[in-house]
Design a protein around this motif. Sequence first.
Motif, PDB file in Angstrom:
ATOM      1  N   THR A 102      -6.281   3.352  -3.987  1.00 41.28           N
ATOM      2  CA  THR A 102      -5.566   4.600  -3.695  1.00 41.28           C
ATOM      3  C   THR A 102      -5.916   5.659  -4.724  1.00 41.28           C
ATOM      4  OG1 THR A 102      -3.712   3.366  -2.725  1.00 41.28           O
ATOM      5  CG2 THR A 102      -3.294   5.646  -3.391  1.00 41.28           C
ATOM      6  N   LEU A 103      -6.263   6.862  -4.268  1.00 42.28           N
ATOM      7  CA  LEU A 103      -6.632   7.941  -5.182  1.00 42.28           C
ATOM      8  C   LEU A 103      -5.427   8.419  -5.984  1.00 42.28           C
ATOM      9  CD1 LEU A 103      -8.695  10.043  -6.227  1.00 42.28           C
ATOM     10  CD2 LEU A 103      -8.006  11.506  -4.300  1.00 42.28           C
ATOM     11  N   ALA A 104      -4.296   8.677  -5.318  1.00 40.51           N
ATOM     12  CA  ALA A 104      -3.115   9.186  -6.015  1.00 40.51           C
ATOM     13  C   ALA A 104      -1.851   8.713  -5.314  1.00 40.51           C
ATOM     14  CB  ALA A 104      -3.138  10.704  -6.083  1.00 40.51           C
ATOM     15  N   PHE A 105      -0.808   8.500  -6.099  1.00 41.34           N
ATOM     16  CA  PHE A 105       0.460   8.008  -5.583  1.00 41.34           C
ATOM     17  C   PHE A 105       1.622   8.811  -6.159  1.00 41.34           C
ATOM     18  CE2 PHE A 105       4.048   5.284  -7.030  1.00 41.34           C
ATOM     19  CZ  PHE A 105       4.703   5.166  -5.807  1.00 41.34           C
ATOM     20  N   PHE A 106       2.607   9.084  -5.309  1.00 36.61           N
ATOM     21  CA  PHE A 106       3.856   9.695  -5.762  1.00 36.61           C
ATOM     22  C   PHE A 106       4.988   9.227  -4.863  1.00 36.61           C
ATOM     23  CE2 PHE A 106       7.201  12.840  -5.196  1.00 36.61           C
ATOM     24  CZ  PHE A 106       7.635  12.990  -6.506  1.00 36.61           C
ATOM     25  N   ASP A 130      -6.006   8.244   1.209  1.00 37.46           N
ATOM     26  CA  ASP A 130      -6.294   8.374  -0.229  1.00 37.46           C
ATOM     27  C   ASP A 130      -5.081   8.829  -1.036  1.00 37.46           C
ATOM     28  OD1 ASP A 130      -9.000   7.639  -0.055  1.00 37.46           O
ATOM     29  OD2 ASP A 130      -9.521   9.659   0.624  1.00 37.46           O
ATOM     30  N   LEU A 131      -4.144   9.517  -0.383  1.00 44.64           N
ATOM     31  CA  LEU A 131      -2.962  10.034  -1.062  1.00 44.64           C
ATOM     32  C   LEU A 131      -1.720   9.347  -0.501  1.00 44.64           C
ATOM     33  CD1 LEU A 131      -3.738  13.866  -1.127  1.00 44.64           C
ATOM     34  CD2 LEU A 131      -4.152  12.200  -2.944  1.00 44.64           C
ATOM     35  N   LYS A 132      -1.066   8.581  -1.314  1.00 44.19           N
ATOM     36  CA  LYS A 132       0.169   7.914  -0.920  1.00 44.19           C
ATOM     37  C   LYS A 132       1.338   8.699  -1.513  1.00 44.19           C
ATOM     38  CE  LYS A 132      -1.922   4.445   1.108  1.00 44.19           C
ATOM     39  NZ  LYS A 132      -1.870   4.254   2.566  1.00 44.19           N
ATOM     40  N   ILE A 133       1.921   9.588  -0.724  1.00 44.99           N
ATOM     41  CA  ILE A 133       3.017  10.435  -1.192  1.00 44.99           C
ATOM     42  C   ILE A 133       4.238  10.171  -0.326  1.00 44.99           C
ATOM     43  CG2 ILE A 133       3.803  12.802  -1.555  1.00 44.99           C
ATOM     44  CD1 ILE A 133       0.944  13.582  -2.110  1.00 44.99           C
ATOM     45  N   PHE A 134       5.311   9.748  -0.970  1.00 40.79           N
ATOM     46  CA  PHE A 134       6.523   9.367  -0.259  1.00 40.79           C
ATOM     47  C   PHE A 134       7.738  10.061  -0.863  1.00 40.79           C
ATOM     48  CE2 PHE A 134       3.590   5.770  -0.491  1.00 40.79           C
ATOM     49  CZ  PHE A 134       3.426   5.428   0.841  1.00 40.79           C
ATOM     50  N   PHE A 149       2.420   0.121  -6.274  1.00 37.08           N
ATOM     51  CA  PHE A 149       1.647   1.320  -5.957  1.00 37.08           C
ATOM     52  C   PHE A 149       1.024   1.918  -7.218  1.00 37.08           C
ATOM     53  CE2 PHE A 149       3.874   1.815  -1.777  1.00 37.08           C
ATOM     54  CZ  PHE A 149       2.735   1.971  -1.009  1.00 37.08           C
ATOM     55  N   MET A 150       1.769   1.933  -8.306  1.00 36.14           N
ATOM     56  CA  MET A 150       1.243   2.477  -9.553  1.00 36.14           C
ATOM     57  C   MET A 150       0.044   1.674 -10.050  1.00 36.14           C
ATOM     58  SD  MET A 150       4.575   3.626 -11.797  1.00 36.14           S
ATOM     59  CE  MET A 150       3.542   4.420 -13.031  1.00 36.14           C
ATOM     60  N   LYS A 151       0.137   0.352  -9.935  1.00 40.04           N
ATOM     61  CA  LYS A 151      -0.917  -0.519 -10.449  1.00 40.04           C
ATOM     62  C   LYS A 151      -2.205  -0.453  -9.635  1.00 40.04           C
ATOM     63  CE  LYS A 151       1.897  -3.959 -12.823  1.00 40.04           C
ATOM     64  NZ  LYS A 151       2.153  -5.405 -13.026  1.00 40.04           N
ATOM     65  N   ILE A 157       1.077  10.697  -9.684  1.00 37.54           N
ATOM     66  CA  ILE A 157       1.496  12.093  -9.772  1.00 37.54           C
ATOM     67  C   ILE A 157       2.860  12.189 -10.442  1.00 37.54           C
ATOM     68  CG2 ILE A 157       2.018  14.189  -8.463  1.00 37.54           C
ATOM     69  CD1 ILE A 157       0.199  13.056  -6.245  1.00 37.54           C
ATOM     70  N   CYS A 158       2.931  13.023 -11.464  1.00 38.28           N
ATOM     71  CA  CYS A 158       4.175  13.254 -12.208  1.00 38.28           C
ATOM     72  C   CYS A 158       4.606  14.691 -11.937  1.00 38.28           C
ATOM     73  CB  CYS A 158       3.903  13.050 -13.685  1.00 38.28           C
ATOM     74  SG  CYS A 158       4.863  11.763 -14.411  1.00 38.28           S
ATOM     75  N   ALA A 159       5.296  14.921 -10.837  1.00 37.89           N
ATOM     76  CA  ALA A 159       5.708  16.282 -10.475  1.00 37.89           C
ATOM     77  C   ALA A 159       6.751  16.802 -11.466  1.00 37.89           C
ATOM     78  CB  ALA A 159       6.284  16.284  -9.062  1.00 37.89           C
ATOM     79  N   LYS A 160       6.586  18.033 -11.898  1.00 38.71           N
ATOM     80  CA  LYS A 160       7.509  18.634 -12.855  1.00 38.71           C
ATOM     81  C   LYS A 160       8.923  18.640 -12.296  1.00 38.71           C
ATOM     82  CE  LYS A 160       7.563  23.111 -13.407  1.00 38.71           C
ATOM     83  NZ  LYS A 160       7.205  24.493 -13.785  1.00 38.71           N
ATOM     84  N   GLY A 161       9.883  18.195 -13.148  1.00 41.30           N
ATOM     85  CA  GLY A 161      11.277  18.173 -12.723  1.00 41.30           C
ATOM     86  C   GLY A 161      12.131  19.077 -13.584  1.00 41.30           C
TER      87      GLY A 161
END
Length: 235
Positions: A102-106, A130-134, A149-151, A157-161
Amino acid sequence: MHSRILRGIYASEGWFMKLIESNNNNFVTKDASKAHLFYLPFSSRVLQAPSETRKHFTKSIRALCNSDVVFGKDTSLPETFVRDPKKPLSNIGGKSATQRPTLAFFAGKPVHGYLRPILLSYRGNDKDPDLKIFGKLSRTKGKKNYLQFMKTSKHCICAKGVELGVVRALFVAEKDIPNLKKILMSVSERRYRQMQMRVKRVQKHFLWHAKAEKYDMFHMILHSVWFNRVFQIYV
């Protein structure tokens, strides 16, 4: 307010309390005249308001598992998620670069800041392999969980909070969110491996052990406290 919380994202303060008290021979003295500092074990997690300690202990060095610190005076207890207090190093480490399909996960609820809804609006579940965004991940038996998923993802992705307690190595401007995949794909394999190895080098400084080990987080926090104490004396 002396509460050892040894599990979860704020476990660092609990582990520091535990280890400072279990290493009496190395760091603790019963003779007040020999003490360099006096340790007051307040839990900011229990207080729920670290600003209170700033009000009443203005001349103290606060060691907080929180971003609410005074630079050059306080010291930080980095947030590390401890799942099992009996085995603080369980589930550490991920797959090699070649085994991360997976390219990127969030994954996360859209209530933590304004950026998450924007991110979620550009990529829905399973639209791009390629993008696993949930949103919030379900805990249904048989499905991949957050840790898995992280591993198996090259980028998390660390979206600003609304808080400041997150460190990022690769920054993407908010306006470039629509081009997120293209930006991540442009990172060469060589650069990616370099970034991964740099994280690996400093990993030992952010780990808790049942018994403190040289250069681990416990010793790094003590070093920060010592450094800030010296800094205050000579400034």
